[in-house]
Design a protein around this motif. Sequence first.
Motif, PDB file in Angstrom:
ATOM      1  N   VAL A   1      34.213  48.429  50.600  1.00 37.88           N
ATOM      2  CA  VAL A   1      34.332  46.959  50.569  1.00 37.88           C
ATOM      3  C   VAL A   1      34.608  46.490  49.149  1.00 37.88           C
ATOM      4  O   VAL A   1      35.499  45.656  48.907  1.00 37.88           O
ATOM      5  N   GLU A   2      33.863  47.034  48.191  1.00 34.49           N
ATOM      6  CA  GLU A   2      34.036  46.640  46.793  1.00 34.49           C
ATOM      7  C   GLU A   2      35.440  46.969  46.293  1.00 34.49           C
ATOM      8  O   GLU A   2      36.026  46.192  45.513  1.00 34.49           O
ATOM      9  N   ALA A   3      35.991  48.113  46.718  1.00 36.03           N
ATOM     10  CA  ALA A   3      37.338  48.510  46.291  1.00 36.03           C
ATOM     11  C   ALA A   3      38.386  47.536  46.835  1.00 36.03           C
ATOM     12  O   ALA A   3      39.274  47.085  46.101  1.00 36.03           O
ATOM     13  N   TYR A   4      38.283  47.196  48.116  1.00 42.88           N
ATOM     14  CA  TYR A   4      39.226  46.258  48.714  1.00 42.88           C
ATOM     15  C   TYR A   4      39.087  44.875  48.057  1.00 42.88           C
ATOM     16  O   TYR A   4      40.075  44.185  47.791  1.00 42.88           O
ATOM     17  N   GLN A   5      37.843  44.485  47.792  1.00 42.66           N
ATOM     18  CA  GLN A   5      37.599  43.205  47.130  1.00 42.66           C
ATOM     19  C   GLN A   5      38.219  43.193  45.733  1.00 42.66           C
ATOM     20  O   GLN A   5      38.773  42.177  45.295  1.00 42.66           O
ATOM     21  N   GLU A   6      38.125  44.320  45.043  1.00 44.30           N
ATOM     22  CA  GLU A   6      38.663  44.397  43.684  1.00 44.30           C
ATOM     23  C   GLU A   6      40.185  44.212  43.689  1.00 44.30           C
ATOM     24  O   GLU A   6      40.731  43.520  42.823  1.00 44.30           O
ATOM     25  N   VAL A   7      40.860  44.810  44.663  1.00 52.99           N
ATOM     26  CA  VAL A   7      42.315  44.626  44.770  1.00 52.99           C
ATOM     27  C   VAL A   7      42.634  43.149  45.012  1.00 52.99           C
ATOM     28  O   VAL A   7      43.499  42.564  44.349  1.00 52.99           O
ATOM     29  N   ALA A   8      41.909  42.545  45.967  1.00 52.14           N
ATOM     30  CA  ALA A   8      42.130  41.126  46.273  1.00 52.14           C
ATOM     31  C   ALA A   8      41.828  40.249  45.054  1.00 52.14           C
ATOM     32  O   ALA A   8      42.560  39.293  44.767  1.00 52.14           O
TER      33      ALA A   8
ATOM     34  N   LEU B   1      44.565  40.411  42.477  1.00 50.33           N
ATOM     35  CA  LEU B   1      45.757  39.696  42.955  1.00 50.33           C
ATOM     36  C   LEU B   1      45.556  38.184  42.942  1.00 50.33           C
ATOM     37  O   LEU B   1      46.469  37.428  43.284  1.00 50.33           O
ATOM     38  N   GLY B   2      44.349  37.760  42.571  1.00 49.03           N
ATOM     39  CA  GLY B   2      44.063  36.326  42.497  1.00 49.03           C
ATOM     40  C   GLY B   2      43.705  35.706  43.832  1.00 49.03           C
ATOM     41  O   GLY B   2      43.778  34.486  44.001  1.00 49.03           O
ATOM     42  N   LEU B   3      43.275  36.542  44.784  1.00 46.93           N
ATOM     43  CA  LEU B   3      42.981  36.058  46.129  1.00 46.93           C
ATOM     44  C   LEU B   3      41.495  35.812  46.359  1.00 46.93           C
ATOM     45  O   LEU B   3      41.118  35.251  47.385  1.00 46.93           O
ATOM     46  N   LEU B   4      40.650  36.256  45.433  1.00 44.84           N
ATOM     47  CA  LEU B   4      39.198  36.023  45.529  1.00 44.84           C
ATOM     48  C   LEU B   4      38.714  35.431  44.233  1.00 44.84           C
ATOM     49  O   LEU B   4      39.146  35.837  43.155  1.00 44.84           O
ATOM     50  N   PRO B   5      37.775  34.501  44.302  1.00 42.45           N
ATOM     51  CA  PRO B   5      37.179  33.990  43.062  1.00 42.45           C
ATOM     52  C   PRO B   5      36.310  35.062  42.419  1.00 42.45           C
ATOM     53  O   PRO B   5      35.953  36.056  43.048  1.00 42.45           O
ATOM     54  N   GLU B   6      35.984  34.852  41.158  1.00 38.71           N
ATOM     55  CA  GLU B   6      35.187  35.850  40.432  1.00 38.71           C
ATOM     56  C   GLU B   6      33.811  36.035  41.050  1.00 38.71           C
ATOM     57  O   GLU B   6      33.286  37.125  41.118  1.00 38.71           O
ATOM     58  N   GLY B   7      33.200  34.929  41.540  1.00 38.50           N
ATOM     59  CA  GLY B   7      31.844  35.007  42.095  1.00 38.50           C
ATOM     60  C   GLY B   7      31.851  35.498  43.524  1.00 38.50           C
ATOM     61  O   GLY B   7      31.865  34.715  44.466  1.00 38.50           O
ATOM     62  N   LEU B   8      31.865  36.802  43.723  1.00 36.14           N
ATOM     63  CA  LEU B   8      32.002  37.366  45.058  1.00 36.14           C
ATOM     64  C   LEU B   8      30.822  37.028  45.964  1.00 36.14           C
ATOM     65  O   LEU B   8      30.954  37.024  47.175  1.00 36.14           O
ATOM     66  N   ASP B   9      29.658  36.744  45.360  1.00 33.53           N
ATOM     67  CA  ASP B   9      28.474  36.457  46.179  1.00 33.53           C
ATOM     68  C   ASP B   9      28.668  35.204  47.031  1.00 33.53           C
ATOM     69  O   ASP B   9      28.058  35.048  48.074  1.00 33.53           O
ATOM     70  N   THR B  10      29.525  34.294  46.559  1.00 36.92           N
ATOM     71  CA  THR B  10      29.736  33.048  47.298  1.00 36.92           C
ATOM     72  C   THR B  10      30.986  33.089  48.166  1.00 36.92           C
ATOM     73  O   THR B  10      31.336  32.118  48.806  1.00 36.92           O
ATOM     74  N   THR B  11      31.666  34.230  48.171  1.00 45.05           N
ATOM     75  CA  THR B  11      32.900  34.348  48.943  1.00 45.05           C
ATOM     76  C   THR B  11      32.591  34.714  50.390  1.00 45.05           C
ATOM     77  O   THR B  11      31.870  35.674  50.655  1.00 45.05           O
TER      78      THR B  11
END
Length: 260
Positions: free
Chosen positions: A226-233, A236-246
């Motif tokens: 999950v963390e690896a896929y999140q890192e790619v996203a 690419l600018g598709l997720l905000p920096e604060g992943l806890d709120t995503t």
Amino acid sequence: MARRRQIYEGKAKILYEGPEPGTIIQYFKDDATAFNAQKKGTISGKGVLNNRISEHVFTLLGQIGVPTHFIRRLNMREQLIRQVEIVPIEVIVRNVAAGSLSKKLGIEEGTQLPRTLIEYCYKDDALGDPLVSEEHIACFGWATQEEMHDIADMAIRVNDFLCGLFAGIGIRLIDFKLEFGRLYDGDYSRIILADEISPDGCRLWDMATNEKLDKDRFRRDLGGEVEAYQEVARRLGLLPEGLDTTVLDLDTHRKKREKE
């Protein structure tokens, strides 16, 4: 609301009848498979991430003139796509030796190939998607010579674009899988890019550390999928920096909110 008619369910996606003729709704699942579905599991939120990543990549490819089946993203897990007749060939584009190529030819994983290598596999899970030549494709009529020219040209163009896109965010594009389909207009058909482009079908390594940011983490029991896929996203600018709120998975999010 009328129940949608399911057309097909694959290892990672479900296809439903679209709202208009010639359209299909593509739903991204969290299911993860490897080794032709011999290994199965779940990566929570994978479908949401792959939907966003594939939408982003297909949109950019459309902007440089690569024809694709993508129309628009409908929600967190679904896309509206054009209905195509899938060419029964998986196209594998390799820039660096890895996976089955390293095993078959004894080339050390991570070795830069002297040129981009395109391989073709016949799409058949029961047979293990065997490697085939252009002679096989022509002999059995899976695609015409003209279609194969279009497929090879598009594969190289997509590769050139993606190598630059990922290099710009510190990721090395090792190899990836593409699928193509025939889009019909009366009796005439043309080849367009189909399926998806995401960490499920790409090998993506961090340029600085060679850390794997793709489904090899699941294949090789490395954890942190999950963390690896999140890192790619994220890159690419598709997720905000604060992943806890995503919000990655609505069901999980709702259950969490109910407990609060």
